[in-house]
Design a protein around this motif. Structure first.
Motif, PDB file in Angstrom:
ATOM      1  N   LEU A 250       0.821  -1.206   0.000  1.00 50.17           N
ATOM      2  CA  LEU A 250       0.000   0.000   0.000  1.00 50.17           C
ATOM      3  C   LEU A 250       0.860   1.263   0.000  1.00 50.17           C
ATOM      4  CD1 LEU A 250      -2.896  -0.964   2.441  1.00 50.17           C
ATOM      5  CD2 LEU A 250      -2.815  -1.148  -0.055  1.00 50.17           C
ATOM      6  N   ASP A 251       1.939   1.276   0.772  1.00 52.76           N
ATOM      7  CA  ASP A 251       2.823   2.445   0.765  1.00 52.76           C
ATOM      8  C   ASP A 251       3.476   2.629  -0.601  1.00 52.76           C
ATOM      9  OD1 ASP A 251       2.251   3.173   3.328  1.00 52.76           O
ATOM     10  OD2 ASP A 251       4.172   2.580   4.195  1.00 52.76           O
ATOM     11  N   GLY A 252       3.865   1.521  -1.219  1.00 50.23           N
ATOM     12  CA  GLY A 252       4.452   1.612  -2.549  1.00 50.23           C
ATOM     13  C   GLY A 252       3.476   2.173  -3.573  1.00 50.23           C
ATOM     14  N   LEU A 253       2.232   1.768  -3.472  1.00 48.94           N
ATOM     15  CA  LEU A 253       1.213   2.296  -4.381  1.00 48.94           C
ATOM     16  C   LEU A 253       0.937   3.767  -4.093  1.00 48.94           C
ATOM     17  CD1 LEU A 253      -1.278  -0.719  -4.409  1.00 48.94           C
ATOM     18  CD2 LEU A 253       0.254  -0.003  -6.253  1.00 48.94           C
ATOM     19  N   ARG A 254       0.975   4.142  -2.826  1.00 43.81           N
ATOM     20  CA  ARG A 254       0.726   5.542  -2.460  1.00 43.81           C
ATOM     21  C   ARG A 254       1.779   6.470  -3.081  1.00 43.81           C
ATOM     22  NH1 ARG A 254      -0.549   3.039   3.153  1.00 43.81           N
ATOM     23  NH2 ARG A 254      -2.824   3.283   3.322  1.00 43.81           N
ATOM     24  N   VAL A 255       3.042   6.132  -2.899  1.00 45.76           N
ATOM     25  CA  VAL A 255       4.081   7.038  -3.395  1.00 45.76           C
ATOM     26  C   VAL A 255       4.102   7.086  -4.915  1.00 45.76           C
ATOM     27  CG1 VAL A 255       5.497   6.766  -1.326  1.00 45.76           C
ATOM     28  CG2 VAL A 255       5.898   5.254  -3.280  1.00 45.76           C
ATOM     29  N   ARG A 256       3.705   6.010  -5.562  1.00 45.94           N
ATOM     30  CA  ARG A 256       3.662   6.010  -7.020  1.00 45.94           C
ATOM     31  C   ARG A 256       2.469   6.789  -7.556  1.00 45.94           C
ATOM     32  NH1 ARG A 256       6.476   1.837  -5.235  1.00 45.94           N
ATOM     33  NH2 ARG A 256       8.088   0.890  -6.535  1.00 45.94           N
ATOM     34  N   ALA A 257       1.334   6.666  -6.900  1.00 47.21           N
ATOM     35  CA  ALA A 257       0.111   7.294  -7.402  1.00 47.21           C
ATOM     36  C   ALA A 257       0.051   8.787  -7.132  1.00 47.21           C
ATOM     37  CB  ALA A 257      -1.114   6.613  -6.781  1.00 47.21           C
ATOM     38  N   LEU A 258       0.680   9.248  -6.058  1.00 50.59           N
ATOM     39  CA  LEU A 258       0.480  10.625  -5.617  1.00 50.59           C
ATOM     40  C   LEU A 258       1.472  11.622  -6.201  1.00 50.59           C
ATOM     41  CD1 LEU A 258      -0.481   9.961  -1.900  1.00 50.59           C
ATOM     42  CD2 LEU A 258      -1.978  10.647  -3.775  1.00 50.59           C
ATOM     43  N   ILE A 259       2.448  11.135  -6.964  1.00 51.25           N
ATOM     44  CA  ILE A 259       3.407  12.051  -7.589  1.00 51.25           C
ATOM     45  C   ILE A 259       2.688  13.061  -8.479  1.00 51.25           C
ATOM     46  CG2 ILE A 259       5.256  12.224  -9.288  1.00 51.25           C
ATOM     47  CD1 ILE A 259       6.372   9.619  -8.222  1.00 51.25           C
ATOM     48  N   ARG A 260       1.771  12.598  -9.299  1.00 50.63           N
ATOM     49  CA  ARG A 260       1.099  13.478 -10.242  1.00 50.63           C
ATOM     50  C   ARG A 260       0.194  14.477  -9.527  1.00 50.63           C
ATOM     51  NH1 ARG A 260      -2.316  10.624 -13.326  1.00 50.63           N
ATOM     52  NH2 ARG A 260      -2.404  12.190 -14.965  1.00 50.63           N
ATOM     53  N   TYR A 261      -0.377  14.076  -8.417  1.00 51.75           N
ATOM     54  CA  TYR A 261      -1.186  15.010  -7.632  1.00 51.75           C
ATOM     55  C   TYR A 261      -0.306  16.112  -7.043  1.00 51.75           C
ATOM     56  CZ  TYR A 261      -5.326  12.081  -7.997  1.00 51.75           C
ATOM     57  OH  TYR A 261      -6.411  11.387  -8.486  1.00 51.75           O
ATOM     58  N   ARG A 262       0.868  15.720  -6.586  1.00 54.93           N
ATOM     59  CA  ARG A 262       1.774  16.727  -6.024  1.00 54.93           C
ATOM     60  C   ARG A 262       2.261  17.682  -7.114  1.00 54.93           C
ATOM     61  NH1 ARG A 262       7.461  16.761  -3.820  1.00 54.93           N
ATOM     62  NH2 ARG A 262       7.405  18.360  -2.211  1.00 54.93           N
ATOM     63  N   LEU A 263       2.578  17.159  -8.283  1.00 60.85           N
ATOM     64  CA  LEU A 263       3.024  18.004  -9.384  1.00 60.85           C
ATOM     65  C   LEU A 263       1.948  19.005  -9.794  1.00 60.85           C
ATOM     66  CD1 LEU A 263       4.848  15.398 -11.649  1.00 60.85           C
ATOM     67  CD2 LEU A 263       5.901  17.295 -10.425  1.00 60.85           C
ATOM     68  N   ALA A 264       0.706  18.540  -9.809  1.00 65.88           N
ATOM     69  CA  ALA A 264      -0.397  19.396 -10.241  1.00 65.88           C
ATOM     70  C   ALA A 264      -0.858  20.351  -9.150  1.00 65.88           C
ATOM     71  CB  ALA A 264      -1.573  18.534 -10.705  1.00 65.88           C
ATOM     72  N   GLY A 265      -0.483  20.073  -7.917  1.00 67.53           N
ATOM     73  CA  GLY A 265      -0.923  20.917  -6.813  1.00 67.53           C
ATOM     74  C   GLY A 265      -2.399  20.802  -6.515  1.00 67.53           C
ATOM     75  N   LEU A 266      -2.998  19.669  -6.900  1.00 68.18           N
ATOM     76  CA  LEU A 266      -4.425  19.452  -6.679  1.00 68.18           C
ATOM     77  C   LEU A 266      -4.651  18.587  -5.436  1.00 68.18           C
ATOM     78  CD1 LEU A 266      -5.757  18.762 -10.284  1.00 68.18           C
ATOM     79  CD2 LEU A 266      -6.068  20.830  -8.922  1.00 68.18           C
ATOM     80  N   TYR A 267      -5.760  18.859  -4.757  1.00 70.46           N
ATOM     81  CA  TYR A 267      -6.169  18.077  -3.591  1.00 70.46           C
ATOM     82  C   TYR A 267      -5.006  17.936  -2.602  1.00 70.46           C
ATOM     83  CZ  TYR A 267      -9.632  16.995  -7.157  1.00 70.46           C
ATOM     84  OH  TYR A 267     -10.560  17.091  -8.156  1.00 70.46           O
ATOM     85  N   LYS A 268      -4.401  19.081  -2.282  1.00 66.60           N
ATOM     86  CA  LYS A 268      -3.215  19.083  -1.421  1.00 66.60           C
ATOM     87  C   LYS A 268      -3.498  18.469  -0.054  1.00 66.60           C
ATOM     88  CE  LYS A 268      -0.968  23.127  -3.505  1.00 66.60           C
ATOM     89  NZ  LYS A 268      -0.450  24.494  -3.243  1.00 66.60           N
ATOM     90  N   LYS A 269      -4.632  18.828   0.534  1.00 66.95           N
ATOM     91  CA  LYS A 269      -4.955  18.328   1.866  1.00 66.95           C
ATOM     92  C   LYS A 269      -5.052  16.811   1.861  1.00 66.95           C
ATOM     93  CE  LYS A 269      -8.475  18.496   5.508  1.00 66.95           C
ATOM     94  NZ  LYS A 269      -9.788  19.084   5.924  1.00 66.95           N
ATOM     95  N   GLU A 270      -5.826  16.270   0.924  1.00 69.57           N
ATOM     96  CA  GLU A 270      -6.023  14.824   0.861  1.00 69.57           C
ATOM     97  C   GLU A 270      -4.704  14.099   0.539  1.00 69.57           C
ATOM     98  OE1 GLU A 270      -9.941  16.764  -0.315  1.00 69.57           O
ATOM     99  OE2 GLU A 270      -7.798  17.078  -0.698  1.00 69.57           O
ATOM    100  N   THR A 271      -3.908  14.717  -0.354  1.00 66.37           N
ATOM    101  CA  THR A 271      -2.627  14.119  -0.711  1.00 66.37           C
ATOM    102  C   THR A 271      -1.691  14.063   0.486  1.00 66.37           C
ATOM    103  OG1 THR A 271      -2.801  14.844  -3.014  1.00 66.37           O
ATOM    104  CG2 THR A 271      -0.597  14.345  -2.195  1.00 66.37           C
ATOM    105  N   ASN A 272      -1.603  15.168   1.223  1.00 70.18           N
ATOM    106  CA  ASN A 272      -0.713  15.211   2.395  1.00 70.18           C
ATOM    107  C   ASN A 272      -1.160  14.242   3.487  1.00 70.18           C
ATOM    108  OD1 ASN A 272       0.987  17.126   1.258  1.00 70.18           O
ATOM    109  ND2 ASN A 272      -0.186  18.854   2.063  1.00 70.18           N
ATOM    110  N   VAL A 273      -2.467  14.163   3.707  1.00 73.74           N
ATOM    111  CA  VAL A 273      -2.982  13.234   4.712  1.00 73.74           C
ATOM    112  C   VAL A 273      -2.609  11.802   4.349  1.00 73.74           C
ATOM    113  CG1 VAL A 273      -5.084  12.223   5.675  1.00 73.74           C
ATOM    114  CG2 VAL A 273      -4.861  14.704   5.518  1.00 73.74           C
ATOM    115  N   THR A 274      -2.734  11.453   3.082  1.00 72.86           N
ATOM    116  CA  THR A 274      -2.403  10.099   2.632  1.00 72.86           C
ATOM    117  C   THR A 274      -0.907   9.840   2.745  1.00 72.86           C
ATOM    118  OG1 THR A 274      -4.284  10.123   1.102  1.00 72.86           O
ATOM    119  CG2 THR A 274      -2.580   8.477   0.712  1.00 72.86           C
TER     120      THR A 274
END
Length: 316
Positions: A246-270
């Protein structure tokens, strides 16, 4: 016998090949249920041209792929469900091999197989994290997935007992991406998983990006599985292999969210749930670097990939 379910939404260019691969199976005892999920193109006209009596077409308004699959399961006549996405296809021996597997290891809840990753019209066998020399039998789904992060199976190369699908209420209607993983992980926590190390299906990555669940879209948190794993918190604390996956999937999936600056709160919590000390150095750096550096890095990678594709086309 198998009930085969194909969810169909605007796959005019691909559905014929998918259906033909089913009808060409060497194991012929099956029914094919095509759930038309409100298609607006000519997809339905294509499937209506097939006269095989094993084919049933069910129409519904556009409710999403999870709803379409679940409806197919509810309408299925047989005890084993095989799924196939409308833009993928099978080897002619898929059902025969899966039938042999379920006879060898009848206690499994899910049966999967290796597959070809189709990209730029080239077929490459997926490097699933199986132990060396493995041919068939039971696998630890979480361990296998976390070794290479190549999915062991998805909805185009899997067979599931209908009873199991009903017991776990099928696919989550709220999820638009990763709804299959969400279901597999729930089942794998309590059921045996069987696998055959033969590439018997084709996962088509050449589909137009606008016509794929992945595409370039950043799904809302309520629609992406990675933001909806809270129900596994207790399991993660006692199951280190699941935690690693699950941690491996999290770090792989959330890169694009961080790049886009979208859903920052949800991304940081995850991301706060991730044990970064156990992640590869690559991902540790990606999440430590300033965002401007990360964007430049991925821009460079994108340009390099585009250049590579142009060279491939030129060489042809």
């Amino acid at each position: 016998m198998f009930s085969i379910i194909i969810p169909l939404y605007n796959k005019f260019a691909y559905i014929e090949k998918a259906v033909k691969s089913v009808l060409a199976q060497t194991f012929a005892n099956f029914e094919l249920i095509i759930v038309n999920d409100g298609s607006t193109d000519e997809s339905v006209n294509v499937v209506q041209q097939f006269t095989d009596l094993r084919i049933r077409i069910i129409n519904q308004p556009n409710l999403g792929v999870s709803s379409a699959r679940n409806k197919g399961v509810n309408k299925a006549n047989y005890d084993y469900i095989a799924f196939l996405d409308a833009d993928d296809w099978w080897d002619k021996n898929f059902l025969e091999e899966m039938n042999r597997l379920k006879e060898q290891v009848p206690e499994a809840g899910i049966y999967g197989c290796n597959y070809f990753h189709v990209k730029n019209k080239q077929n490459k066998v997926s490097k699933v994290g199986l132990t060396e020399g493995f041919k068939s039998g039971y696998i630890n789904y979480f361990e296998t997935y976390s070794k290479t992060f190549a999915v062991p199976f998805n909805c185009s190369f899997v067979v599931v007992k209908k009873q199991v699908l009903l017991e776990y209420d099928g696919f989550n209607h709220n999820l638009k991406f990763g709804e299959d993983f969400d279901l597999w992980v729930r089942i794998a926590l309590n059921s045996k998983i069987a696998y055959i190390n033969k590439p018997l299906a084709y996962s088509n990555q050449d589909v137009d990006s606008n016509n794929r669940a992945l595409g370039s879209k950043l799904w809302k948190p309520e629609n992406h599985f990675i933001f909806n794993l809270d129900y596994l918190q207790a399991e993660e604390k006692t199951n280190p292999i699941l935690k690693k996956l699950l941690d491996g999937l999290r770090v792989r999936a959330l890169i694009r969210y961080r790049l886009a600056g979208l859903y920052k709160k949800e991304t940081n919590v995850t991301l706060q749930t991730v044990d970064f000390s156990l992640q590869p150095k690559y991902y540790q750096r990606i999440y430590q670097w300033p965002i401007v550096i990360i964007r430049l890095y991925f821009l460079y990678k994108k340009l390099g990939s585009q250049l590579k594709q142009k060279l491939i086309k030129f060489q042809k």
